[in-house]
Design an enzyme around this catalytic site. Sequence first.
Site, PDB file in Angstrom:
ATOM      1  N   ASP A 152      -2.452   6.807  -5.344  1.00  0.00           N
ATOM      2  CA  ASP A 152      -2.410   5.554  -4.118  1.00  0.00           C
ATOM      3  C   ASP A 152      -2.779   4.168  -4.723  1.00  0.00           C
ATOM      4  O   ASP A 152      -3.881   3.933  -5.409  1.00  0.00           O
ATOM      5  CB  ASP A 152      -3.530   6.025  -3.148  1.00  0.00           C
ATOM      6  CG  ASP A 152      -3.965   5.143  -2.098  1.00  0.00           C
ATOM      7  OD1 ASP A 152      -3.153   4.372  -1.843  1.00  0.00           O
ATOM      8  OD2 ASP A 152      -5.110   5.103  -1.584  1.00  0.00           O
ATOM      9  N   ASP A 188       0.803  -1.256   0.142  1.00  0.00           N
ATOM     10  CA  ASP A 188      -0.066  -0.146  -0.018  1.00  0.00           C
ATOM     11  C   ASP A 188       0.842   1.176   0.113  1.00  0.00           C
ATOM     12  O   ASP A 188       1.614   1.545   0.918  1.00  0.00           O
ATOM     13  CB  ASP A 188      -0.969   0.036   1.303  1.00  0.00           C
ATOM     14  CG  ASP A 188      -1.931   1.233   1.341  1.00  0.00           C
ATOM     15  OD1 ASP A 188      -1.835   1.810   0.252  1.00  0.00           O
ATOM     16  OD2 ASP A 188      -2.515   1.399   2.373  1.00  0.00           O
TER      17      ASP A 188
END
Lengths: 420, 33
Positions: free
Chosen positions: A329, A127
């Site tokens: 992201d 992530d």
Amino acid sequence: AQEKQRRAIDSHTIQLSSLFPSSSSPCVLSTRASSTKSSLHVTHRHGTCSRITSAKAKSPDHAEILRLDQARVNSIHSKLSKKLTDRVRQSKSTDLPAKDGSTYGSGNFVVTLGIGTPKHDLSLIFDTGSDLTWIQCEPCVRTCYSQKEPIFNPSSSSSYHNVSCSSAECSSLSSATGNSGTCSASNCVYGIQYGDQSFSVGFLAKEKFTLTASNVFDGVNFGCGENNQGLFTGVAGLLGLGRDKLSFPSQTAATYNKIFSYCLPSSASYTGHLTFGSAGVSRSVKFTPISTITDGTSFYGLDIVGISVGGQKLAIPPTVFSTPGALIDSGTVISRLPPKAYAALRGAFKAKMSQYKNTSAVSILDTCYDLTGLKTVTIPTVSFYFNGGAVVQLGSKGVLYAFKMSQVCLAFAGNSDDNN
Amino acid sequence: AAIFGNVQQQTLEVVYDGAAGRVGFAPNGWGCT
């Protein structure tokens, strides 16, 4: 012929069957991940390539995925919008109860790496929106969610060391997690909570991380979680790729110079790659400068300057992008756009898709089509223009989100506020 | 955060160059192969 060529450049024709790949098709391994020393295979958690597929997990519930995606976006907005008076209160925006991960079959991307001595291979979500790497650890003093691989046992690893709560690493937890480290018998305790109220609490520690036989790192700071709950169905933990000092790219900067790359496969029967360092980075990569976001220094900020649909640039004033800014992201499923930019994108897309049957909105996606009975669909290309001249045409799978054949939607959503 | 893969980035090669302060993109092909 020219017109035909132009149409080919400005549109994708997609075999609709490819939007719903069969879950039994054989795994195709990424050659990049197989051939590069500092590369890991990226797999869909529930795909044929995953080593942690569990028969138990249900097929992804798309409405739930997108609902949780909104919780993540709200959390990012509230983190970045400290300036706004009408800031979304954390509790209000994330009132989703943290549930035992095994109830959600969501389509994350995982990588497997070795941790400890002897090495234990563990599958982690990665992530770019997170900094702290953590894994579940025995004896799970409070609670651990169920995971496919054996839970790491620090007492059986000769290279495991707790970090002192008076150390610099412990004090750097506040920037990496938003919470200061605390002490437990002089050991540093961390706590991290995510937008959907998933959390991990445990000891900040150092351990040996093995990417591949020749890429081994001693003394990597990570969280050994003794109290973990949330939607991590089956995975051992999370690999943080953010910009903070405690993220994995920052801790391995001496070797990889804070460079990493990945490709997220668009089907569960393919693996992508997550590669550290510049090995194998293609020469055709187009770069844009990272912009720094106030209150969001660990995010990778980008400056969008335009969008085109079907080869035609949309008339969007530059301030529509520059006022809110943007970030990239790996963990947000659906990219959100400023309201005016989204309206322009949606309008242009609809105009190019007028030959297809509209249908009602699904979850946060308001531009959907019923393609029942069709073999292919031809959609306009969508390209993003970034500061510095980089123009990026999205892959055909980057424009559509397919719930089912009668609900295939434009895979973007608008933010509710021009400043987000 | 709910951790899922970003739809728009699928099949793109995304390069993060922290030291040089830049992010890069390249088409990669349908299955990232």
